[in-house]
Design a protein around this motif. Structure first.
Motif, PDB file in Angstrom:
ATOM      1  N   UNK A  88      14.844  -0.464  11.622  1.00 15.84           N
ATOM      2  CA  UNK A  88      13.771   0.511  11.504  1.00 15.84           C
ATOM      3  C   UNK A  88      12.771   0.249  10.398  1.00 15.84           C
ATOM      4  N   UNK A  89      12.818  -0.944   9.806  1.00 16.50           N
ATOM      5  CA  UNK A  89      11.846  -1.288   8.758  1.00 16.50           C
ATOM      6  C   UNK A  89      10.962  -2.412   9.267  1.00 16.50           C
ATOM      7  N   UNK A  90       9.725  -2.098   9.544  1.00 17.01           N
ATOM      8  CA  UNK A  90       8.798  -3.115  10.028  1.00 17.01           C
ATOM      9  C   UNK A  90       8.423  -4.066   8.896  1.00 17.01           C
ATOM     10  N   UNK A  91       7.736  -5.125   9.256  1.00 24.34           N
ATOM     11  CA  UNK A  91       7.259  -6.076   8.254  1.00 24.34           C
ATOM     12  C   UNK A  91       6.450  -5.342   7.191  1.00 24.34           C
ATOM     13  N   UNK A  92       6.584  -5.789   5.954  1.00 25.72           N
ATOM     14  CA  UNK A  92       5.954  -5.136   4.808  1.00 25.72           C
ATOM     15  C   UNK A  92       4.740  -5.954   4.371  1.00 25.72           C
ATOM     16  N   UNK A  93       3.515  -5.540   4.709  1.00 23.62           N
ATOM     17  CA  UNK A  93       2.331  -6.327   4.343  1.00 23.62           C
ATOM     18  C   UNK A  93       1.993  -6.202   2.859  1.00 23.62           C
ATOM     19  N   UNK A 145       0.823  -1.213   0.000  1.00 24.45           N
ATOM     20  CA  UNK A 145       0.000   0.000   0.000  1.00 24.45           C
ATOM     21  C   UNK A 145       0.851   1.254   0.000  1.00 24.45           C
ATOM     22  N   UNK A 146       0.330   2.275  -0.630  1.00 22.37           N
ATOM     23  CA  UNK A 146       0.853   3.626  -0.521  1.00 22.37           C
ATOM     24  C   UNK A 146      -0.335   4.559  -0.727  1.00 22.37           C
ATOM     25  N   UNK A 147      -0.267   5.791  -0.223  1.00 21.64           N
ATOM     26  CA  UNK A 147      -1.393   6.712  -0.428  1.00 21.64           C
ATOM     27  C   UNK A 147      -1.740   6.892  -1.903  1.00 21.64           C
ATOM     28  N   UNK A 148      -0.719   6.951  -2.759  1.00 17.93           N
ATOM     29  CA  UNK A 148      -0.962   7.135  -4.190  1.00 17.93           C
ATOM     30  C   UNK A 148      -1.677   5.919  -4.774  1.00 17.93           C
ATOM     31  N   UNK A 201      -7.282  -5.638  -0.865  1.00 15.76           N
ATOM     32  CA  UNK A 201      -7.768  -6.667   0.044  1.00 15.76           C
ATOM     33  C   UNK A 201      -7.108  -6.469   1.405  1.00 15.76           C
ATOM     34  N   UNK A 202      -7.528  -7.265   2.382  1.00 18.38           N
ATOM     35  CA  UNK A 202      -6.800  -7.330   3.646  1.00 18.38           C
ATOM     36  C   UNK A 202      -5.404  -7.888   3.361  1.00 18.38           C
ATOM     37  N   UNK A 203      -4.395  -7.568   4.181  1.00 18.23           N
ATOM     38  CA  UNK A 203      -3.073  -8.163   3.971  1.00 18.23           C
ATOM     39  C   UNK A 203      -3.127  -9.671   4.189  1.00 18.23           C
ATOM     40  N   UNK A 204      -2.376 -10.421   3.404  1.00 22.70           N
ATOM     41  CA  UNK A 204      -2.409 -11.876   3.576  1.00 22.70           C
ATOM     42  C   UNK A 204      -1.036 -12.524   3.639  1.00 22.70           C
ATOM     43  N   UNK A 205       0.026 -11.736   3.504  1.00 21.82           N
ATOM     44  CA  UNK A 205       1.369 -12.176   3.846  1.00 21.82           C
ATOM     45  C   UNK A 205       2.230 -10.941   4.032  1.00 21.82           C
ATOM     46  N   UNK A 206       3.431 -11.140   4.560  1.00 21.26           N
ATOM     47  CA  UNK A 206       4.328 -10.006   4.755  1.00 21.26           C
ATOM     48  C   UNK A 206       5.760 -10.411   4.454  1.00 21.26           C
ATOM     49  N   UNK A 207       6.546  -9.413   4.084  1.00 20.60           N
ATOM     50  CA  UNK A 207       7.963  -9.625   3.813  1.00 20.60           C
ATOM     51  C   UNK A 207       8.773  -8.718   4.729  1.00 20.60           C
ATOM     52  N   UNK A 208      10.100  -8.873   4.675  1.00 19.83           N
ATOM     53  CA  UNK A 208      10.973  -8.132   5.576  1.00 19.83           C
ATOM     54  C   UNK A 208      12.139  -7.553   4.784  1.00 19.83           C
TER      55      UNK A 208
END
Length: 265
Positions: free
Chosen positions: A218-223, A102-105, A113-120
């Motif tokens: 400083x980089x949280x999980x990326x949904x 996601x990004x505002x743009x 959709x809802x998030x369904x996995x995340x990366x790091x």
């Protein structure tokens, strides 16, 4: 027209209208995703190290399970990522994609959709430039270096980075070549995807002797989410369906079991 006759005609028409709606709901869904592949989530299956025409991965299995449950056929194509997004936005050939951050743009352009996995995020760097390793105390430390990235990617979680100064490459492979040629110092990318690309033989940045890597502070999980067209009326229908089924798959443990099949911890 008399009220009774009008009501009779309406009753006769309703079953046919419902049938047409049901048929439309089960018409094939055209899905696109990143042409550079996004393993282990979306990629071409390999046989003897060579790509086949079959597209597989965690995201493919998830959407396959959801649409099969409702008897909806689908196709997946991997065009260039920017073309995929443009087509969804215009409501033309494709109505959805399987993986986007996601990004505002982007939220103005697409339904999510809802998030369904995340990366790091990990930082990958050239060892000949940093023979003692790359010391990063904060995400903002990346601004001290020539930072690379891939065109069209959002890098949403790199909030402390001046993304306008990024040296952009056309693909991950080009990004690695640019770093090895000394045109950039470091890049931050999703560790799961870089190791996924290495596992299918596309590039070996995760285990290349000339490239170091470390978790990015400083980089949280990326949904990641599936995205849908705002221009095509079916986009919202599919978003609602996917969210309902993702919730059911999460509660039953099916989503976690599928993820464990593709992402080893």
């Amino acid at each position: 027209m008399r009220p009774f006759l009008a009501s009779l005609l309406l009753c006769l028409a309703l079953p046919h209208a419902a049938a047409r709606a049901e048929e439309a709901d089960r018409s094939p869904v055209a899905i696109c995703d990143d042409g550079d592949e996004w393993p282990p989530f979306t990629y071409y299956r390999r046989v003897d190290g060579k790509p086949t025409a079959e597209i597989t991965g965690f995201s493919v299995e998830v959407i396959g399970a959801i649409l099969a449950k409702h008897g909806i056929p689908f196709t997946i194509t991997l065009p260039p990522w920017k073309r995929c997004l443009a087509s969804i936005e215009a409501g033309e050939n494709y109505v959805m994609a399987l993986s986007a951050s996601k990004s505002p743009e982007r939220e103005k352009r697409f339904l999510f959709s809802a998030p369904y996995y995340q990366t790091h995020y990990y930082a990958f760097y050239a060892k000949n430039r940093f023979p003692r390793g790359l010391k990063l105390d904060a995400q903002s430390d990346l601004n001290r270096y020539r930072l690379g990235g891939v065109k069209g990617y959002a890098y949403t979680k790199l909030e402390a980075v001046d993304k306008s100064r990024m040296i952009l490459a056309a693909s991950y492979l080009e990004l690695i070549k640019m770093m090895k040629a000394g045109r950039l110092d470091v890049f931050a990318e999703d560790y799961e995807v870089i190791t996924g690309l290495a596992s299918i033989g596309v590039l070996d940045a995760a285990w290349d002797a000339d490239i170091g890597h470390a978790p990015l502070p400083g980089a949280n999980a990326n949904p990641f989410h599936m995205i849908f067209s705002r221009s095509n009326p079916r986009g919202e229908q599919l978003r609602q369906l996917v969210d309902e089924e993702l919730d059911a798959m999460r509660r039953s443990g099916q989503l976690a079991r599928l993820l464990a099949k593709y992402v080893k911890r």
